[in-house]
Scaffold this active site. Structure first.
Site, PDB file in Angstrom:
ATOM      1  CE  LYS A 138      -3.931  -1.579   2.853  1.00  0.00           C
ATOM      2  NZ  LYS A 138      -4.684  -1.237   4.064  1.00  0.00           N
ATOM      3  CG  ASP A 149     -10.073  -2.146   6.502  1.00  0.00           C
ATOM      4  OD1 ASP A 149      -9.004  -2.560   6.976  1.00  0.00           O
ATOM      5  OD2 ASP A 149     -11.078  -2.868   6.384  1.00  0.00           O
ATOM      6  CE  LYS A 157      -3.082  -2.796  -7.241  1.00  0.00           C
ATOM      7  NZ  LYS A 157      -2.515  -3.496  -6.097  1.00  0.00           N
ATOM      8  NE  ARG A 179      -4.605   0.812  -1.344  1.00  0.00           N
ATOM      9  CZ  ARG A 179      -4.646  -0.462  -1.702  1.00  0.00           C
ATOM     10  NH1 ARG A 179      -4.075  -0.869  -2.813  1.00  0.00           N
ATOM     11  NH2 ARG A 179      -5.256  -1.344  -0.926  1.00  0.00           N
TER      12      ARG A 179
HETATM   13  P1  ITT Z   1      -2.740  -1.906   7.296  1.00  0.00           P
HETATM   14  O1  ITT Z   1      -3.919  -2.279   8.166  1.00  0.00           O
HETATM   15  O2  ITT Z   1      -1.494  -1.653   8.068  1.00  0.00           O
HETATM   16  O3  ITT Z   1      -3.063  -0.813   6.332  1.00  0.00           O
HETATM   17  P2  ITT Z   1      -3.280  -4.470   6.028  1.00  0.00           P
HETATM   18  O4  ITT Z   1      -2.584  -5.269   4.974  1.00  0.00           O
HETATM   19  O5  ITT Z   1      -3.673  -5.195   7.303  1.00  0.00           O
HETATM   20  O6  ITT Z   1      -2.372  -3.180   6.364  1.00  0.00           O
HETATM   21  P3  ITT Z   1      -6.058  -4.171   5.384  1.00  0.00           P
HETATM   22  O7  ITT Z   1      -6.512  -4.532   6.748  1.00  0.00           O
HETATM   23  O8  ITT Z   1      -6.743  -3.038   4.681  1.00  0.00           O
HETATM   24  O9  ITT Z   1      -4.519  -3.787   5.373  1.00  0.00           O
HETATM   25  O10 ITT Z   1      -6.131  -5.481   4.510  1.00  0.00           O
HETATM   26  C1  ITT Z   1      -6.188  -5.390   3.156  1.00  0.00           C
HETATM   27  C2  ITT Z   1      -5.877  -6.737   2.540  1.00  0.00           C
HETATM   28  O11 ITT Z   1      -6.677  -6.865   1.347  1.00  0.00           O
HETATM   29  C3  ITT Z   1      -4.429  -6.785   2.086  1.00  0.00           C
HETATM   30  O12 ITT Z   1      -3.582  -7.321   3.088  1.00  0.00           O
HETATM   31  C4  ITT Z   1      -4.523  -7.660   0.841  1.00  0.00           C
HETATM   32  O13 ITT Z   1      -4.551  -9.007   1.213  1.00  0.00           O
HETATM   33  C5  ITT Z   1      -5.891  -7.284   0.281  1.00  0.00           C
HETATM   34  N1  ITT Z   1      -5.748  -6.155  -0.661  1.00  0.00           N
HETATM   35  C6  ITT Z   1      -6.154  -4.869  -0.473  1.00  0.00           C
HETATM   36  N2  ITT Z   1      -5.820  -4.108  -1.539  1.00  0.00           N
HETATM   37  C7  ITT Z   1      -5.187  -4.930  -2.397  1.00  0.00           C
HETATM   38  C8  ITT Z   1      -4.592  -4.740  -3.664  1.00  0.00           C
HETATM   39  O14 ITT Z   1      -4.515  -3.549  -4.227  1.00  0.00           O
HETATM   40  N3  ITT Z   1      -4.065  -5.800  -4.270  1.00  0.00           N
HETATM   41  C9  ITT Z   1      -4.100  -7.013  -3.700  1.00  0.00           C
HETATM   42  N4  ITT Z   1      -4.611  -7.277  -2.501  1.00  0.00           N
HETATM   43  C10 ITT Z   1      -5.161  -6.238  -1.854  1.00  0.00           C
END
Ligand code: ITT
Length: 193
Positions: free
Chosen positions: A12, A68, A174, A180
């Site tokens: 991210k 999120d 992307k 995002r």
């Molecule tokens: P933070 O809470 O620290 O931001 P996190 O990875 O735990 O990090 P999330 O709770 O928002 O973040 O979980 C999002 C999950 O969804 C992420 O770990 C990926 O598995 C998936 N995800 C989200 N956006 C994605 C993307 O652009 N490409 C692929 N997978 C994605």
């Protein structure tokens, strides 16, 4: 203007660095010696984005965004959704999450899915209300991994328009179509940028 990117997910951070410039100068939480010790107990993306934002809100002298996000698969009733990061357990990796999803989906014909991203934004300099914005990206879950860029579920998320998975796209590509990107674009409109 500097902006704190409130995430510990390196994938991210990389995307936000590109998406926020030139309007903002993105700063990772590590630069402010912060960590994001938040239990993501919310039932919605918005609740979780707000949990992260509220954790950082009084610790940051500069504007903050948190997000999120997750993958919603139609055939699985929207799962993994808000549980996407830890879908295969507390020590989940991107790989184990993909493995579990492919197993659950099996040979299902309906492979439609979408990524959702909800952003929360707060500016401690103006102390105006928190802004929430959302973006989505539609695609299909393929049966095998393809590509090595991006993160998370990107290798199995196929975007018809490009004829490629998100992991086969460059970051620039992307960032033209992602959930995002759409959430950031909506946020920029709300803060008049
Ligand atoms: P933070 O809470 O620290 O931001 P996190 O990875 O735990 O990090 P999330 O709770 O928002 O973040 O979980 C999002 C999950 O969804 C992420 O770990 C990926 O598995 C998936 N995800 C989200 N956006 C994605 C993307 O652009 N490409 C692929 N997978 C994605």
């Amino acid at each position: 203007m500097k902006i704190l990117v409130g995430t510990s997910n390196l994938g991210k951070i990389a995307e936000y660095k590109a998406l926020l410039q030139p309007h903002f100068d993105p700063i990772p939480i590590s630069d402010l010696k912060l960590t994001l010790d938040v239990d993501e107990t919310g039932l919605t993306y918005e609740e979780n984005a707000l949990l992260k934002l509220n954790y950082l809100k009084d610790k940051s002298p500069i504007p903050i965004i948190t997000d999120d996000s997750g993958l919603e698969v139609e055939e699985l009733g929207g799962r993994p959704g808000v549980h996407s990061a830890r879908y295969s357990g507390v020590n989940a990796s991107d790989d184990s999450n993909i493995e579990k999803l492919l197993l659950e989906l099996g040979n299902s014909q309906n492979r439609k899915g979408k990524f959702v991203c909800t952003i929360a934004y707060f500016n401690p300099l103006t102390r105006e209300d928190i802004i929430i914005s959302q973006g989505e990206c539609a695609g299909e879950i393929i049966t095998e991994r393809r590509g090595i860029s991006g993160f998370g579920y990107d290798p199995i998320f196929y975007v018809t328009k490009f004829g490629k998975t998100l992991a086969e796209l460059s970051q620039v590509e992307k960032n033209l179509i992602s959930h995002r990107y759409e959430a950031i674009r909506n946020l920029m409109k709300r803060i008049n940028i």
